[in-house]
Structures are given as C-alpha cells and as structure tokens.
Design an enzyme around this catalytic site. Structure first.
Site, PDB file in Angstrom:
ATOM      1  N   LYS A 157     -19.950  12.635  29.328  1.00 52.60           N
ATOM      2  CA  LYS A 157     -20.341  13.156  30.642  1.00 52.60           C
ATOM      3  C   LYS A 157     -19.270  12.640  31.607  1.00 52.60           C
ATOM      4  O   LYS A 157     -19.442  11.599  32.262  1.00 52.60           O
ATOM      5  CB  LYS A 157     -21.751  12.676  31.000  1.00 52.60           C
ATOM      6  CG  LYS A 157     -22.389  13.465  32.118  1.00 52.60           C
ATOM      7  CD  LYS A 157     -23.881  13.178  32.194  1.00 52.60           C
ATOM      8  CE  LYS A 157     -24.480  13.671  33.491  1.00 52.60           C
ATOM      9  NZ  LYS A 157     -24.413  15.105  33.721  1.00 52.60           N
TER      10      LYS A 157
HETATM   11  C1  LIG Z   1     -23.496  20.331  31.799  1.00 56.53           C
HETATM   12  C2  LIG Z   1     -24.818  19.683  31.575  1.00 56.53           C
HETATM   13  N1  LIG Z   1     -25.523  20.008  30.489  1.00 56.53           N
HETATM   14  C3  LIG Z   1     -26.712  19.454  30.229  1.00 56.53           C
HETATM   15  C4  LIG Z   1     -27.275  18.531  31.101  1.00 56.53           C
HETATM   16  C5  LIG Z   1     -28.604  17.938  30.790  1.00 56.53           C
HETATM   17  O1  LIG Z   1     -28.449  16.610  30.362  1.00 56.53           O
HETATM   18  P1  LIG Z   1     -29.578  15.538  30.607  1.00 56.53           P
HETATM   19  O2  LIG Z   1     -30.854  16.116  30.117  1.00 56.53           O
HETATM   20  O3  LIG Z   1     -29.152  14.373  29.780  1.00 56.53           O
HETATM   21  O4  LIG Z   1     -29.623  15.249  32.050  1.00 56.53           O
HETATM   22  C6  LIG Z   1     -26.571  18.169  32.248  1.00 56.53           C
HETATM   23  C7  LIG Z   1     -27.136  17.183  33.191  1.00 56.53           C
HETATM   24  O5  LIG Z   1     -26.933  16.037  33.066  1.00 56.53           O
HETATM   25  C8  LIG Z   1     -25.320  18.738  32.489  1.00 56.53           C
HETATM   26  O6  LIG Z   1     -24.619  18.419  33.593  1.00 56.53           O
END
Ligand SMILES: Cc1ncc(COP(=O)(O)O)c(C=O)c1O
Length: 303
Positions: A157
């Site tokens: 991330k």
């Molecule tokens: C591109 C993207 N995909 C998926 C998610 C969902 O991830 P999470 O459930 O860990 O927040 C996020 C948000 O964090 C995101 O920015």
C-alpha cells in the site's frame, strides 16, 4: 472530500497540534511517491471506540515498507500504542486513522538512499466514503488499467501508485459515475480506486485475486470470513468485465468504503442492494461494533 480537523497528529514520536504537522517541500516522498500508508477505522462499541483489525493493518504497513526497502524508525508495538493514544487524545467515538511512513528531506534525485523515514498518524471523523453508498453506487470501467504487479509491487500500500487510482476516480466522476473499476493489463477485473470487489452469481461470491493487481484488502478478508460463517461459498478467482454485467449482486469493500452495494456497472443495471449484500452489511456492522462476540478478536479497544 473535505476533511474534519481533529486536535492532534502524531509525528515522529510526539503529538503535535493538527496544523503544525508539516513537511518540507523537498521531501523525497512528495516528488517520487516514496511512502507507504494504512487506513484503519475505529467503531463505536458498548465499551467505547475500538480499532478494527489494528494488528493486521500494522503488519501490512511493515510488509509494504519492506517491499519498498524502507526501514521504519519505530517498532510495531510503538506504533500500536501511539495509534491508541492518539485516538484517545482526539476524543473520537469513531474515526478513520491514517498511518503514513514517507521519505523526507535530505537527498534529491530518484535514488532514495540516505533519505530519512518519517512516520505520522492522523485521525479524524469520517462518514460514508462513497457517494450514494446506501442506495448503491454506479460504476464505470476505467480506461486506465490497474498498476501491474510487474511494474510496482501492487501488494504494497504505497503512495506513488495511487496516482493510478486518482486518475481513474477523476475520469469516473467526470463522466457522472460514483466510482471506477480498473481492469488488469490482461483484462481481468482488478479492483476499484480504493475498494475490493465482490460479485454474487447464484450461491457463490467471487472476488478477484491479488495477482490481478488488487490490494490484499483487510476488509476483503473480513467479508470472506463473515460470508463463510453465513454459509456462503467464497472463491478468489479472476473475473471478466462481463462477469460484472451478469452479476446477481455486487458490492465493494474497504476500510473507508466499508461494505457498499453496487447499483450498476457501465450503465448495466444490477439493481437495488440485494439480500446477500444486506446480510453481509448487517454481519459487518454487528462484528465491528462488538455486538457479535465471535469477531471480538478483530477489535482493539481504545480504552
Ligand atoms: C486500492 C485499494 N484497494 C482495496 C482497498 C481495501 O483495503 P482494506 O480493506 O485493507 O482497507 C483499499 C483501501 O485501503 C484500496 O485503496
């Protein structure tokens, strides 16, 4: 989306007033997107606010940093304690927490060697992330393909790669839609600009794998557990664009977006939020507010 200011931000080991949490314009991360981050929600429970899956988020932050070869100057326990202390100090009943590690001021040029790593944690009160979340959102397939795992580590991330999300989101909004779906370079459904995707077809829920460039979502994992406990079958499989058009139900999930029903994709109607989406949303709410004891281990009480 406008931001509601809180009192404090935690920055490099100390709590500072919100408006004093500033960085130098020559910070490496501002120029080259060299940073990693996490978004976490705290929910109101009978025992005060509780952070949802805090440890999993911290673990992903450290995994993301490792992928970018960033060494954080604070350990997991320290960041865990700082997060809890900040939410307490800001006096939230519920909130969104943003943890960020970025490369700072000191070197210029793409080579990040020697740039200092700064860590900050902010928290603020944030309602529904997507417009139209209750009646279902309208999606558009983006002309931008998802970041490819052969180009950047899509499992991290990391801040820089979010340019891809921002471009897709802008394009969708400009065209009058709520959110963008991104396809992988080989044409499989990946994810939305900030959410993972679930599709129901018959008795099975499908969600794309991380090999399609999607983030390994922590909410995706929570929804998989909730759906399985509801007796549903969940498969992590590649989906085609046409699988979205043929969906019996579809919803998005993410920390910010929570569980958001999808109403249409590329103007193909899926319809009102369906029964399985409703059950998953209810189960999610019961889990995150501590009402369903089976998922209490997902919660870290702020105290
Ligand atoms: C591109 C993207 N995909 C998926 C998610 C969902 O991830 P999470 O459930 O860990 O927040 C996020 C948000 O964090 C995101 O920015």
């Amino acid at each position: 989306m406008a931001l509601t200011e809180s009192e404090y931000i935690w920055m490099d080991g100390a709590r500072v007033p919100w408006r004093e949490a500033q960085v130098h314009v020559l910070s490496h991360g501002l120029h080259y997107g060299t940073g990693v981050f996490e978004g976490i929600r705290a929910y109101p429970t009978a025992d005060g606010p509780a952070l949802l899956r805090l440890d999993e988020h911290l673990d992903r932050l450290f995994r993301s940093a490792k992928m970018l070869r960033m060494t954080l100057p604070h350990g997991k326990e320290e960041l865990r304690a700082a997060t809890l202390e900040l939410v307490r100090a800001n006096g939230h009943r519920s909130c969104y927490v943003r943890q960020l590690a970025h490369l700072g001021y000191g070197v210029m040029g793409v080579d990040p060697t020697g740039a200092p790593v700064h860590v900050s944690i902010a928290s603020w009160e944030w309602g529904a992330y997507l417009d139209g979340a209750d009646r279902g959102v309208r999606l558009m397939t983006s002309s931008w393909r998802r970041n490819d795992p052969s180009v950047v580590p899509t499992a991290a991330k990391a801040t820089g790669p979010y340019l891809n999300s921002a471009l897709a989101k802008l394009e969708a909004r400009d065209a009058g839609f709520d959110e963008a779906v991104l396809l992988s370079t080989d044409g499989y459904v990946s994810e939305c600009s900030g959410e993972n995707i679930f599709v129901r077809r018959g008795d099975v829920l499908y969600t794309p794998p991380s090999s399609a460039g999607a983030l390994e979502g922590i909410t995706q994992d929570s929804v998989t557990a909730l759906a399985t406990d509801l007796g549903l079958t969940v498969r992590r499989e590649n989906l085609l664009r046409s699988d979205l058009y043929a969906a019996d139900e579809m919803f998005l999930c993410g920390t910010a977006a929570e569980v958001t029903p999808v109403r249409s994709v590329d103007n193909r109607e899926i319809g009102e939020p369906g029964p399985v989406t409703g059950k998953i949303r209810d189960a999610f709410t019961a889990a995150v507010t501590g009402a369903d004891e089976r998922y209490r281990h997902w919660l870290t009480y702020v105290g």
